[in-house]
Scaffold this active site. Structure first.
Site, PDB file in Angstrom:
ATOM      1  N   LEU B 264       0.860  -1.189   0.000  1.00  0.00           N
ATOM      2  CA  LEU B 264       0.000   0.000   0.000  1.00  0.00           C
ATOM      3  C   LEU B 264       0.894   1.236   0.000  1.00  0.00           C
ATOM      4  O   LEU B 264       1.924   1.261   0.680  1.00  0.00           O
ATOM      5  CB  LEU B 264      -0.886   0.024   1.245  1.00  0.00           C
ATOM      6  CG  LEU B 264      -1.953  -1.073   1.334  1.00  0.00           C
ATOM      7  CD1 LEU B 264      -2.559  -1.110   2.736  1.00  0.00           C
ATOM      8  CD2 LEU B 264      -3.039  -0.856   0.287  1.00  0.00           C
ATOM      9  N   GLU B 419      15.561   6.348  -0.375  1.00  0.00           N
ATOM     10  CA  GLU B 419      16.075   5.078  -0.906  1.00  0.00           C
ATOM     11  C   GLU B 419      16.960   4.381   0.096  1.00  0.00           C
ATOM     12  O   GLU B 419      16.970   3.148   0.214  1.00  0.00           O
ATOM     13  CB  GLU B 419      16.853   5.325  -2.207  1.00  0.00           C
ATOM     14  CG  GLU B 419      17.273   4.050  -2.945  1.00  0.00           C
ATOM     15  CD  GLU B 419      18.702   3.583  -2.681  1.00  0.00           C
ATOM     16  OE1 GLU B 419      19.142   2.625  -3.331  1.00  0.00           O
ATOM     17  OE2 GLU B 419      19.392   4.165  -1.795  1.00  0.00           O
ATOM     18  N   GLU B 420      17.752   5.178   0.820  1.00  0.00           N
ATOM     19  CA  GLU B 420      18.735   4.576   1.725  1.00  0.00           C
ATOM     20  C   GLU B 420      18.075   3.769   2.829  1.00  0.00           C
ATOM     21  O   GLU B 420      18.697   2.891   3.418  1.00  0.00           O
ATOM     22  CB  GLU B 420      19.649   5.655   2.311  1.00  0.00           C
ATOM     23  CG  GLU B 420      20.563   6.334   1.272  1.00  0.00           C
ATOM     24  CD  GLU B 420      21.606   5.389   0.660  1.00  0.00           C
ATOM     25  OE1 GLU B 420      21.615   4.194   0.979  1.00  0.00           O
ATOM     26  OE2 GLU B 420      22.404   5.865  -0.180  1.00  0.00           O
ATOM     27  N   GLU B 431       3.608   1.267  -5.868  1.00  0.00           N
ATOM     28  CA  GLU B 431       2.401   0.766  -5.210  1.00  0.00           C
ATOM     29  C   GLU B 431       1.208   1.686  -5.495  1.00  0.00           C
ATOM     30  O   GLU B 431       0.105   1.229  -5.765  1.00  0.00           O
ATOM     31  CB  GLU B 431       2.631   0.617  -3.708  1.00  0.00           C
ATOM     32  CG  GLU B 431       3.555  -0.566  -3.415  1.00  0.00           C
ATOM     33  CD  GLU B 431       4.044  -0.656  -1.975  1.00  0.00           C
ATOM     34  OE1 GLU B 431       4.619  -1.695  -1.613  1.00  0.00           O
ATOM     35  OE2 GLU B 431       3.872   0.323  -1.219  1.00  0.00           O
TER      36      GLU B 431
END
Lengths: 741, 741
Positions: B264, B419-420, B431
């Site tokens: 989700l 991102e890390e 999603e």
């Protein structure tokens, strides 16, 4: 000289003009390719009129006669005979399709043993048989005497021997057993139940936890014959009503598709789960019987009287059972004994596929299908639908063979195998070709039982298809009528008031898995239609037509009692064929996403009314769902406005394709393969099956019912989860309707 | 008279000819619409040349300077500053995109407490601190002194206090703890491990079952600095090597995407699982430290000497630990104490999205992305990639703004957040827009760390994209070279022999989840590319560039040691941009499905070699897999033959679109959302991650390894299941390449 000069100039002008004409029209202009008209072509209304005119009752009648010649239960010789019929028709040089072939699957089926028939008896303490349940239905015509008529049985009931005191468990719902168990200890009993209220297999699944060792099921005359039960003057062959010995066969599995190969096409070397790992099949023996025998058993039952809602049409009081029979009965102290010899076997089942290749967009498919297998002769179920399909393919095939028509998109016809055992042929097909079908299918049209009765059209579909169904049904006369359309008759029988359209026929929803649309709707998310002609509900209480799944569902029955003259078959063929041609030929797909928005708003309103207050009490906001539905409405309107403002026939074909892709793929956006882990292949968050019985988002409704019942925090978490799932799906779908990014 | 007549005829002929010319060219032919040339237009090679010429090292350098001005860890003020930079650039009137905006998610992150830093100490029996592990890295330039430099920590390590005797557990693999536990009782110990061999979080997850109460992790100079460890002359700022106090930060979760909202999008009101239900995060505290401190701890360890494969670069013997320190050490009898104060918090993280709208097929997307967040200044990770992306968008944006170019298809740029912490921004994006992206995305290009080193291109991709990567890399000069192409240099460094193409550069596979391609490859099944410039592996053993995830990954480091002159950045920008333009503009998508067939055949051969014998012994036939791969090859060849025999520029645009859809959707056909229930969002049956370490079908390989190890029938069943899954997927994919039905 002036004259000469004038003549010269005039001549030159004429020559110049000729030159211009030649240059303009005579030379193949490299910038005006030959395909330009084809790609812009829209549906041809005169062709639809021609189609409607050619659909013929006699052809349908003769189709039905041929298809019902012998019993054709899945994988029997009779089934193979119908395979050959389909192939011959679809490969006919004058009226056939472009191509037709068979596709085979090795599927897990369940049959009684012809050499050792299932037996149900009443036995006394010394095991002396006091009464034997009839093993075959009584024959009134030679049809029913065919040795290929399968003994009534419950497919996927385990084999086994059960003996115990009889109890009456109404419809075999969880609440029925719960209520019964408050009066009686059910351990070791045999329960007799009537059809209706719960799924076939559920009657045994619900019983087992109470210690019940076997289940009988019958059709009460109340539920099917409007109370009538005499074969001397009331029931077939005197009327459409089920004779006393008639038995509804059926598959007693819960999930659809081959049970050993979930999510995998059942090919020879495919991995199969161990049969003991199958879920959703009866854990204890179950056997269907006729009401002739059920009458004898039930009216002899002892114990307290069952409540009034449990009473059927027999002229006695339905008691719970002592357990067992009453002391005054000849069966006093006797047991009911079940000896079930069903065998599971992996057999080869065929789909027959046929195709008309599209001219402009061959990679877009409109699929039309019905199953081919029956329980016995299956005149109504499914051969009425197959007769209609064959008449549609005859008329369309002839137009193709004559070279007067080729659809814009490809049309695929499917004659599915082994539907009666759980929609197996169509389910395996969707598993094998999952990616291709998902990517390319415009719509699936299912016409299984084409005619239940002569009163009105019944159609269930995704709301986006409402408009094309209405349009087609307005162009077809109601059976036997010359001035009333199918649409008008439908609106008269079943209607609702739409905020947008006013009073319109009531389109049903495809929330269940009652026929082969299931895998297309729930597993693939393909916009689908299921339709038939059906009852005037004010005139009968029958759950379904009374010969359903019995040996009496024959050509004689169908042509005498269901559709004399085959005019309703014709109306269905015309309506379904009209829809099919529009889906295949329209330049712009005849999908309406505002009609989808209307239903989502309707579901939302119901959810708000039923749930909002308690959701707030549990700190769950329904606002994301409201926003998602509003966004869907806005984007649907914008898309329609854009369509309205476009001159699609003159714009790049890629623009039409883009819009058509938005419309085609709309239902795909509602899929969530993880939302319903306990419901096999149910992925469509709007239409998945629900047990809550509310006309609203099914995951939310079921989770709410569970949470309200248990009060557990973890169950309220699931409510919140399903609210997020459906909100995200609707928002995701809405975003596919928006401008391109 | 004859002469006059001849002259007259000649004049008439001339006039006629003029007329023809006028008629043919001078009159707007109504059947030749204006869009005809647009839809048939192919990629413009001169435009690619122009693009390559304009990609500029100084612009990249200045991008990097601006992006690395301050630390920009996800959701910090520095991160917001880079959001503003991206928006400003992409909204620039002269060099910006058509549109740019931010999209936000509320994501679950883990940070140390700046007011209560994590502490690791050596304490004696009286709890007196004998040694404190350095809490911040040593500053060599003012960059590292910035108060916004986050203390080294393990994101998603639980807070907690652990104290125990130290042991050395090599890389923290299951086999390492297993081996260690055969010598020692690990209950109550603290394990020190080195990076490599196992995932970060796995080092703690693997430890917990043995009763280990805390884990330290450090980077051994053997694994990163080619053994060098002195900051006085060997390590940064004297070279690219990691200084003794340098610490690799990282996220220690196993799954990607927001951990509280699986499948989700993490919006404000989305359902969140209880944090205690998160799987794949460390169950015990873990903390990374520098090798300066690790040296002190490890060289003081008692117990037996660890095996030679466990020895690192320190000038002492790595012992197992007594457990604890050796009697001769000043730490004799002392414990190591960990006080971890990490806090989990839900914070707002932004993706920045930018778009160039396509002219002909706006509903087809080529997506290019990189993350924006770093651990500290992140000059290499990720700002080298972001600098490259900004240079590509500057050059393309200017061409769009000047009106000299608009791509055929839409191009979407994504600057992903967080991102890390586990590829969160890109995962949430996929999603939220699952349906739209699945339906419309041609390809995803990921350039995260653009330049690890200056030696060679490294590219991983789906095999269908091999050809366009080769083509683009042939057109770009290797960094600092005028006659050697990127392609040639690549082939020199890393190659393989293809049965079809001979010796070619070795393209990698996207089997892991190392950067933001993961959700596109594994969850959406979108053909993807991940690329960078990288090492000459014959010249260093470094696992990765030594400043990775440390405070030393700064502009100074990048410009001095990684890519002086930014020529490798330029080569990557040119190569990736070239690919991007080809994907966006080519009439026929530059996908090659025979190259896919070659890799499937390679996988099949490996599977046959490794598994066939044992499969047969367990009565599992590999034939369906062989047939599926053969069918894929046949259908790929037929499709290519059909393409070869078509005059696509002159046929209906719907034919090109059909073929392009076949190519675009090929990878989607390999998705199975249920095949890997234990691997979050891994659905691609060819490229999903595998622990078996074999270059073959991953589900089969892992299941085989498990079955071979356990010998259980149920595990051999899983082998058969995965064989069926992959066979059906390949056959399904093959069927999408076949002629249309």
């Amino acid at each position: 000289m002036i004259i000469k000069a004038v003549i010269g100039v005039l001549c030159a002008a004429v020559v110049l003009a000729i030159g211009i004409v030649i240059g303009h029209f005579g030379i193949n202009n490299s910038s005006a390719p030959s395909w330009l008209n084809d790609v812009a072509k829209d549906v041809d209304e005169s062709l639809i009129e021609k189609f409607l005119a050619e659909v013929d009752t006699i052809h349908i009648q003769e189709n039905l006669r041929e298809l019902t010649d012998v019993p054709h239960m899945a994988t029997t010789p009779g089934d193979e005979k119908t395979v050959q019929t389909m192939l011959r028709r679809w490969q006919d040089a004058d009226t056939g399709l472009d191509d037709a072939w068979r596709e085979e699957y090795n599927v897990y089926l369940s049959f009684p043993d012809p050499n050792n028939p299932n037996k149900v008896t009443v036995v006394d303490a010394a095991n002396t048989v006091q009464h034997s349940i009839r093993e075959r239905e009584k024959a009134y015509t030679s049809d029913q005497d065919d040795p290929e008529v399968v003994q009534p049985y419950a497919a996927y009931s385990p084999a086994g021997h059960a003996k115990g005191k009889l109890v009456y468990a109404n419809q075999g719902k969880p609440s029925d057993y719960e209520q019964l168990s408050q009066t009686l200890n059910l351990t070791g009993t045999i329960a007799i139940t009537r059809y209706g209220g719960a799924g076939r297999g559920a009657k045994a699944i619900n019983a087992a936890p109470y210690g019940v060792v076997g289940v009988l099921v019958y059709t009460d005359p109340l539920d099917i014959n409007d109370g009538l039960m005499s074969d001397t003057n009331e029931t077939y062959p005197h009327s459409w009503y089920m004779p006393p010995s008639g038995v509804e066969r059926g598959s007693f599995n819960r999930d659809f598709g081959d049970l050993l190969t979930p999510y995998l096409a059942a090919k020879e070397e495919t991995y199969r789960i161990p049969p003991e790992n199958i879920v959703g099949i009866p854990p204890i023996p179950i056997q269907p019987i006729g009401f002739e025998d059920a009458y004898i058993l039930i009216c002899a039952l002892g114990g307290d009287a069952a409540p009034s809602e449990w009473q059927g049409a027999f002229n006695c009081t339905y008691n719970y059972g002592g357990p067992g029979f009453k002391p005054t009965s000849e069966f006093n102290n006797s047991d009911v004994k079940m000896d079930i010899y069903n065998k599971e076997v992996i057999k080869n089942s065929a789909n027959v596929m046929g195709v008309i290749r599209g001219s402009v967009e061959p990679d877009r498919y409109v699929i039309y299908g019905n199953h081919r297998d029956s329980w016995v002769h299956g005149a109504i179920d499914p051969s009425s639908g197959t007769s209609v399909m064959l008449e549609i393919t005859r008329v369309l095939g002839r137009m193709v063979k004559q070279g007067i028509w080729r659809p814009r998109r490809s049309i695929i016809f499917g004659s599915w195998g082994a539907e009666e055992f759980g929609l197996i042929g169509s389910a395996e097909y969707t598993e094998q070709y999952f990616a291709k079908l998902s990517e390319r299918t415009i719509a699936y049209i299912n016409v299984d039982i084409a005619v239940f009765a002569n009163a009105t059209l019944r159609a269930s579909a995704m709301p986006s298809l409402q408009n094309v169904i209405f349009k087609a049904s307005k162009e077809v006369n109601a059976p036997g009528e010359s001035s009333t359309s199918v649409y008008e008759a439908w609106k008269l029988h079943s209607n609702r008031t739409s905020p947008t359209h006013g009073v319109i026929p009531r389109l049903g929803y495809l929330t269940g898995a009652g026929s082969d649309y299931a895998a297309f709707v729930h597993y693939l998310g393909i916009s689908s239609i299921d339709m038939s002609y059906t009852y005037d509900r004010s005139k009968t209480n029958a759950r379904i037509y009374p010969a359903y799944h019995t040996a009496y569902d024959t050509f004689d029955y169908a042509s005498k009692y269901i559709d004399p003259g085959f005019v309703s078959h014709q109306a269905v063929a015309r309506t379904a064929g009209n829809i099919l041609i529009r889906l295949a030929d329209s330049l712009l797909l005849p999908f309406n996403c505002s009609d989808y928005a209307e239903i989502l708003e309707d579901y939302l309103n119901t959810a708000v009314t039923l749930y909002q207050q308690q959701l707030e009490a549990h700190k769950i906001s329904i606002e994301p769902l409201k926003r998602a539905v509003a966004m869907f409405r806005t984007n649907a309107q914008q898309l329609e406005k854009m369509i309205h403002n476009s001159d699609l026939a003159n714009e790049t074909p890629l623009k039409v394709r883009r819009i058509n892709d938005q419309l085609m793929l709309l239902d795909r956006a509602f899929l969530d393969p993880l939302a319903f882990p306990d419901k096999y292949a149910f992925r469509h968050v709007i239409w998945t099956s629900s047990s809550a019985g509310k006309a609203t988002f099914p995951g939310l409704a079921d989770a709410f019912a569970q949470a309200e019942s248990s009060g557990l925090d973890s169950d309220w978490d699931k409510v919140h989860y399903h609210l997020s799932v459906v909100s995200q799906a609707i928002e995701g779908a809405a975003s596919t309707l928006a401008d391109v990014i």
